[in-house]
Enzyme design. Structure first.
Site: not given
Length: 239
Positions: A76-78
């Site tokens: 998720h995300s980073y």
């Protein structure tokens, strides 16, 4: 039974999967939710020198010491930066890559390159603690950044967010086994709400993905729409 390893994004920890992981386990799957060094329940380990390579090594160690293979690796995300690096270093252990509103780096890219608007905000929050530069300090307005608007969700999340080591965001990802990594099947789940923390990463996010699924929610989709995300991940497990 599938094996999921869920890798969280910036400022979060393994705790952020607390609503999603039980749904996958209830369907009979093995689920691992490690916390990256310096974050969440491992925030006490923060120090200078924690970079992207360090976080990649965190997840490689989970695969090694838990004896995991045929893994559905979710970021998720980073966390998209991290799972790309893990898949590059250990492609033989990975069955499928899933990017949840996540950064998808090319060789030599850092999160700074992919999401400059997010990084401009992150740099505005820098504080140095014992020589370590930390960003994304948990303040009330972080809920907007992560796309969480429900008051109860905000309170639950706010009490668990921790600042993030800046070096992990600025270090470029150097791929050493890109050809093998690019052969791993991939699914992208993209948040189409305006409440997205990584808007700059959406351009080109579908490159290399066999499936691109959209979900109408904010960036922290595992918190705001765990049932919908679980449904998508169960479809991946059934492939």
């Amino acid at each position: 039974m599938a094996t999921f390893v869920l890798v969280h994004g910036g400022g979060h920890g393994g705790w952020c999967w607390g609503r999603l992981a039980p749904l996958l386990r209830a369907a009979g799957h093995d689920v691992h939710t490690p916390t990256l060094t310096g974050l969440g329940d491992r925030a006490h380990l923060v120090r200078p020198g924690i970079d992207l390579d360090h976080h990649i090594s965190d997840i490689l160690a989970v695969l090694e010491f838990e004896g995991l293979s045929d893994v559905i690796l979710v970021g998720h995300s980073y966390g998209g930066m991290v799972i790309t690096g893990v898949a590059d270093r250990a492609p033989g252990r990975i069955r499928h890559l899933v990017y949840l509103d996540a950064a998808s780096p090319a060789d030599g890219q850092s999160l700074t390159d992919i999401a400059p608007a997010l990084m401009e905000f992150a740099r505005s929050t820098i504080r140095e603690v014992d020589g370590a530069e930390l960003v994304l300090w948990p303040v009330p307005e972080m809920g907007r950044l992560y796309g969480v608007t429900d008051p109860d969700d905000l309170e639950w999340m706010q009490n668990r967010l921790t600042p993030h080591p800046l070096e992990t965001f600025v270090q470029p990802l150097l791929l050493i086994n890109e050809a093998a990594m690019r052969k791993i099947p991939r699914t992208d789940v993209v948040c189409i709400s305006e409440l997205s923390a990584i808007e700059g990463a959406k351009e080109g996010r579908s490159d290399g993905a066999q499936r691109v699924w959209e979900i109408e929610t904010g960036h922290d989709l595992m918190i705001t729409e765990p049932e919908a995300v679980a449904e998508m991940l169960l479809k991946v497990a059934a492939l």
